[in-house]
Motif scaffolding. Structure first.
Motif, PDB file in Angstrom:
ATOM      1  N   THR A   1     -45.140  -5.149  37.664  1.00  0.00           N
ATOM      2  CA  THR A   1     -46.099  -4.200  38.248  1.00  0.00           C
ATOM      3  C   THR A   1     -47.203  -3.885  37.237  1.00  0.00           C
ATOM      4  N   VAL A   2     -46.782  -3.603  36.004  1.00  0.00           N
ATOM      5  CA  VAL A   2     -47.780  -3.302  34.962  1.00  0.00           C
ATOM      6  C   VAL A   2     -48.690  -4.515  34.765  1.00  0.00           C
TER       7      VAL A   2
ATOM      8  N   ALA B   1     -52.694  -4.910  35.351  1.00  0.00           N
ATOM      9  CA  ALA B   1     -53.252  -4.898  33.992  1.00  0.00           C
ATOM     10  C   ALA B   1     -54.777  -4.951  33.983  1.00  0.00           C
TER      11      ALA B   1
ATOM     12  N   ALA C   1     -54.748   4.091  33.744  1.00  0.00           N
ATOM     13  CA  ALA C   1     -53.400   4.020  33.156  1.00  0.00           C
ATOM     14  C   ALA C   1     -52.472   5.049  33.805  1.00  0.00           C
TER      15      ALA C   1
ATOM     16  N   VAL D   1     -51.371   3.832  37.288  1.00  0.00           N
ATOM     17  CA  VAL D   1     -50.331   2.789  37.240  1.00  0.00           C
ATOM     18  C   VAL D   1     -48.993   3.412  36.828  1.00  0.00           C
ATOM     19  N   ALA D   2     -49.044   4.348  35.871  1.00  0.00           N
ATOM     20  CA  ALA D   2     -47.803   4.991  35.404  1.00  0.00           C
ATOM     21  C   ALA D   2     -47.147   5.783  36.540  1.00  0.00           C
TER      22      ALA D   2
ATOM     23  N   CYS E   1     -45.476   3.455  38.949  1.00  0.00           N
ATOM     24  CA  CYS E   1     -44.200   2.939  38.434  1.00  0.00           C
ATOM     25  C   CYS E   1     -43.092   3.990  38.581  1.00  0.00           C
TER      26      CYS E   1
END
Lengths: 362, 161
Positions: free
Chosen positions: A14-15, A19, A75, A78-79, A82
């Motif tokens: 996923t990261v 990216a 960032a 995305v975090a 997750c």
């Protein structure tokens, strides 16, 4: 590959998949969300009790740390995605076998349709509201504790302060509880808790109303006012069906779909199909696939009820996607279980029993 | 694992679309080529990338598409007025002040929407450039009253002096 290493593998994927947002800039309404927002730019004080205050607060924190550099904002998106993926896994684990839970998490984290909510900085409102809903549901299925009575409405309210559509959480938590404890309603009546729950529900709905009250001035706009109620429902239904294949395909994905030119007959057929899905969710209640379908249809319901000036957008499928991922995970688990040669091959190839019922073993 | 890898590839490709305005609206033009708003937003992306000629072409396409009566009249009108106003912003950028005045006057003469906020806002920009500072302040106030998302810009030096 063990289950834990598969979880980390999917998180790493996923990261990696997201990216390139590291080099992405602000786009479309980000300018209004970030630059045009006095609270985020620290020209005005931030207030907790206002629409989407927690989302604005998170943007404010980003601004305090790294100014108007889009990297930090991306960032955080995305975090949060997750973390939501892990919560989907934990929630699915409560009901499904390891294979189903892993499929649900994989679909939720990596489905192309999620791109708009995660790669678009303004999509943070969806991510945070989903976080509130998921955390409340995970608390609801975990072993009961007294503090859950405060924590569950608390995190739901926090989700509501991230985005008003998190109000669906107040229906999704009972749905999860009913799936976990099918005799819940009967038991509550038995113990005379129903009046207490009714009072609790009234308080929660009152609080939700307080948060949603500012929406009363919302201009119905072009979609709502000129199309009429049926026309609006038809176009939202068309959008929903159009986005479903994007769970496994990025074909035709874009920020702005052209549903205006869809023939009316097709729109009404799509609306009938949506009615069919609600009926199916009711008919299949109690089953795991039915639970996923019910989640999806409850989560998408505000898009059919609140006539906002826009069509249903891809990022608005973020919370309904939890139900889609769960339903597909349950279906895949069932399908492989039915076909023993595939099941045996799967267990042999992975080296682990992905069908072991850990809950019963525990 | 195969499912995860396949989905990751598709998602990574789609994430690339969100890199900047040009890639985002370039993709939108591919998918929704007949949608006026998409053309207008792609034009804006081109304008940001200093491709004024291509931007003007997209605005013109947006205007042409906004006469499709299969769409809602309100949405068509909005896209058309936005495109016309954006043409004025290109003219401002090219320092064609008179052309921009005429263009904005045409937009603000639209009987269905005489106070189109985006056009009022840019009339304020023109007024500020030409030293009509009070008129500029009044127009920016009017524009932000009509559309709360329009942020009043800083007055140019000519007005502050």
């Amino acid at each position: 590959m063990s289950r834990l290493s598969f979880l980390f593998f999917v998180l790493a994927l996923t990261v990696l998949a997201y990216a390139s947002t590291w080099r992405a800039s602000f786009v479309y309404e980000d300018a209004r969300t970030i630059f045009g927002n006095g609270e985020v730019q620290q020209h005005e004080p931030w207030h907790l009790l206002q629409l989407r205050s927690l989302s604005e607060g998170s943007f404010l924190l980003n601004h305090m740390i790294d100014g108007n550099n889009p990297r930090g904002y991306h960032a955080v998106n995305v975090a949060v995605h997750c973390v939501n993926g892990v919560l989907v896994f934990v929630l699915a684990w409560a009901f499904l076998e390891p294979l189903g839970a892993a499929v649900a998490m994989t679909l939720f984290l990596l489905a192309p349709v999620q791109t708009e909510a995660v790669a678009y900085i303004s999509g943070r409102t969806e991510l945070l509201s989903a976080f509130g809903i998921l955390l409340a549901c995970v608390l609801a299925v975990s072993p009961p504790r007294a503090w859950h009575l405060i924590a569950i409405p608390g995190v739901l309210l926090a989700g509501l302060l991230a985005k008003e559509t998190a109000a669906v959480g107040f229906l999704l938590v009972p749905l999860v509880c009913l799936q976990q404890w099918p005799t819940l309603l009967k038991d509550l009546r038995l113990y005379g808790w129903l009046p207490a729950m009714a009072i609790f529900g009234a308080i929660v709905i009152g609080l939700a109303g307080l948060i949603l009250w500012p929406l009363r001035h919302l201009d119905p706009g072009t979609v709502g006012s000129e199309r009429g109620v049926l026309g609006f429902l038809a176009i939202q239904s068309t959008a929903f069906w159009r986005y479903l294949p994007m769970v496994v395909s990025s074909y035709g994905q874009t920020i702005d779909h052209d549903f205006d030119l869809i023939p009316h007959a097709l729109g009404y057929a799509a609306l009938l199909g949506i009615g069919g899905l609600y009926a199916l969710a009711w008919k299949a209640r109690g089953t795991l696939v039915g639970f996923g379908l019910a989640w999806t249809m409850i989560a998408v319901a505000p898009r059919f009820m609140i006539r906002i000036p826009e069509f249903l957008n891809e990022h608005q499928l973020y919370v309904p996607m939890i139900g889609i991922a769960f339903g597909l995970g349950a279906f895949m688990q069932w399908a492989i279980e039915q076909w023993h040669p595939v099941r045996d091959w799967f267990v042999a190839a992975s080296g682990h029993d992905w069908f072991c019922d850990d809950h019963e073993a525990a | 694992m195969v499912l995860a890898l396949g989905l990751a590839c598709l998602t990574a490709r789609q994430v690339g679309v969100w890199h900047d305005e040009l890639s985002l609206w370039g993709r939108a033009v591919q998918v929704s080529s007949l949608r006026p708003r998409v053309r207008v937003n792609y034009g804006r992306a081109l304008q940001i990338a200093d491709q004024d000629t291509l931007a003007l072409q997209e605005y013109q396409r947006g205007i042409a598409l906004s006469f499709d009566d299969r769409r809602l009249p309100g949405a068509n009108l909005y896209a058309r007025l936005a495109a016309e106003t954006d043409i004025a912003t290109v003219l401002i950028h090219q320092q064609n002040v008179q052309g921009a005045w005429n263009q904005l006057a045409m937009v603000l003469n639209t009987p269905e929407w005489p106070l189109f906020p985006y056009a009022v806002f840019h009339r304020g920009v023109l007024e500020a450039i030409t030293g009509q500072c009070h008129a500029a302040a009044r127009d920016w106030l009017l524009a932000s009253h009509e559309d709360g998302t329009l942020v009043t810009p800083t007055m140019p030096k000519i007005c502050l002096d």
